[in-house]
Motif scaffolding. Structure first.
Motif, mmCIF file in Angstrom:
data_model
loop_
_atom_site.group_PDB
_atom_site.id
_atom_site.type_symbol
_atom_site.label_atom_id
_atom_site.label_comp_id
_atom_site.label_asym_id
_atom_site.label_seq_id
_atom_site.Cartn_x
_atom_site.Cartn_y
_atom_site.Cartn_z
ATOM 1 N N SER A 14 0.828 -1.206 0.000
ATOM 2 C CA SER A 14 0.000 0.000 0.000
ATOM 3 C C SER A 14 0.861 1.255 0.000
ATOM 4 C CB SER A 14 -0.913 -0.015 1.226
ATOM 5 O OG SER A 14 -1.643 1.177 1.319
ATOM 6 N N GLY A 18 6.890 6.066 -9.781
ATOM 7 C CA GLY A 18 5.539 5.711 -10.196
ATOM 8 C C GLY A 18 5.034 4.487 -9.446
ATOM 9 N N THR A 19 3.720 4.325 -9.432
ATOM 10 C CA THR A 19 3.099 3.215 -8.711
ATOM 11 C C THR A 19 3.607 1.866 -9.189
ATOM 12 O OG1 THR A 19 1.106 4.523 -8.357
ATOM 13 C CG2 THR A 19 0.884 2.149 -8.141
ATOM 14 N N ILE A 49 5.802 -0.721 -6.833
ATOM 15 C CA ILE A 49 5.274 -2.031 -6.438
ATOM 16 C C ILE A 49 6.168 -3.144 -6.973
ATOM 17 C CG2 ILE A 49 3.335 -3.635 -6.768
ATOM 18 C CD1 ILE A 49 1.473 -1.190 -6.513
ATOM 19 N N GLY A 97 2.373 1.738 -3.376
ATOM 20 C CA GLY A 97 1.389 2.226 -4.335
ATOM 21 C C GLY A 97 1.133 3.720 -4.235
ATOM 22 N N LYS A 98 1.482 4.312 -3.103
ATOM 23 C CA LYS A 98 1.281 5.749 -2.890
ATOM 24 C C LYS A 98 2.585 6.542 -3.018
ATOM 25 C CE LYS A 98 -2.440 4.697 0.305
ATOM 26 N NZ LYS A 98 -2.810 4.592 1.711
ATOM 27 N N SER A 99 3.629 5.895 -3.496
ATOM 28 C CA SER A 99 4.946 6.526 -3.568
ATOM 29 C C SER A 99 4.922 7.749 -4.475
ATOM 30 C CB SER A 99 5.976 5.520 -4.094
ATOM 31 O OG SER A 99 7.202 6.163 -4.320
ATOM 32 N N LYS A 100 5.534 8.816 -3.980
ATOM 33 C CA LYS A 100 5.687 10.024 -4.785
ATOM 34 C C LYS A 100 7.078 10.070 -5.422
ATOM 35 C CE LYS A 100 2.333 12.900 -2.453
ATOM 36 N NZ LYS A 100 1.653 12.464 -1.359
#
Length: 174
Positions: free
Chosen positions: A100, A109-110, A114, A103-106
């Motif tokens: 999770s 990219g998602t 992942i 998936g929210k990484s700034k």
């Protein structure tokens, strides 16, 4: 995932060789671990909503540490079973929470985030159980499980470090 792989591959052997449990009890460790892990996954979202992701990850590391250390220090059916239960509860939310967060990484990219987490996780899942075998062959299975316990507490310490860095970054941004 390294801890999960270790528990899948070594829990029955641990109960047989370190706990010296009877044949009827050997599978108990694995069953207790799996029930605790499943239970933790079912209630994990509610706990994350109440306490937050970082507190859950810290608590998970402490549970893994406590459970595996209890099993290593007191290798008896009841104490090892309680230790495996703690380990199952500790492990239960780590992988979903880390995915999770990725998936929210700034920072990336998602998809790549992942993929990176998956790669590292599966490498640990595949490599650590054989390393546990090597360590148990040279130093004993109890020492191998104690080493896994240390990895649990290291996870908690990493979360604390990340929180400190995030707080320092937030205060410098003001």
């Amino acid at each position: 995932m390294a801890c999960e792989g270790t528990m899948y591959d070594w829990s029955g052997i641990y109960f047989q060789k370190a706990v010296h449990a009877s044949k009827d009890v050997v599978t108990l460790g694995y069953v207790v671990y799996m029930i605790a892990m499943a239970t933790g996954r079912f209630i994990g979202d509610k706990l994350v909503g109440r306490f937050g992701v970082m507190k859950m990850l810290k608590a998970s590391g402490v549970m893994i540490f406590t459970g595996l250390l209890l099993s290593a220090v007191l290798p008896y059916p009841v104490t090892a079973g309680i230790g495996f239960m703690c380990t199952g509860l500790g492990v239960s939310c780590v992988v979903p929470l880390v995915f999770s967060i990725a998936g929210k990484s700034k920072a990336m990219g998602t998809g790549p985030a992942i993929a990176a987490i998956s790669t590292v996780g599966y490498v640990g899942f595949l490599i650590v159980p054989p390393l546990i075998g090597y360590i148990s062959h040279t130093a004993g299975l109890r020492w191998a499980f104690a080493l896994m316990a240390v990895l649990g507490i290291l996870m908690s310490l990493m979360v604390v470090r990340i929180q400190q860095e995030n707080a320092a970054h937030a205060s410098s941004s003001r």
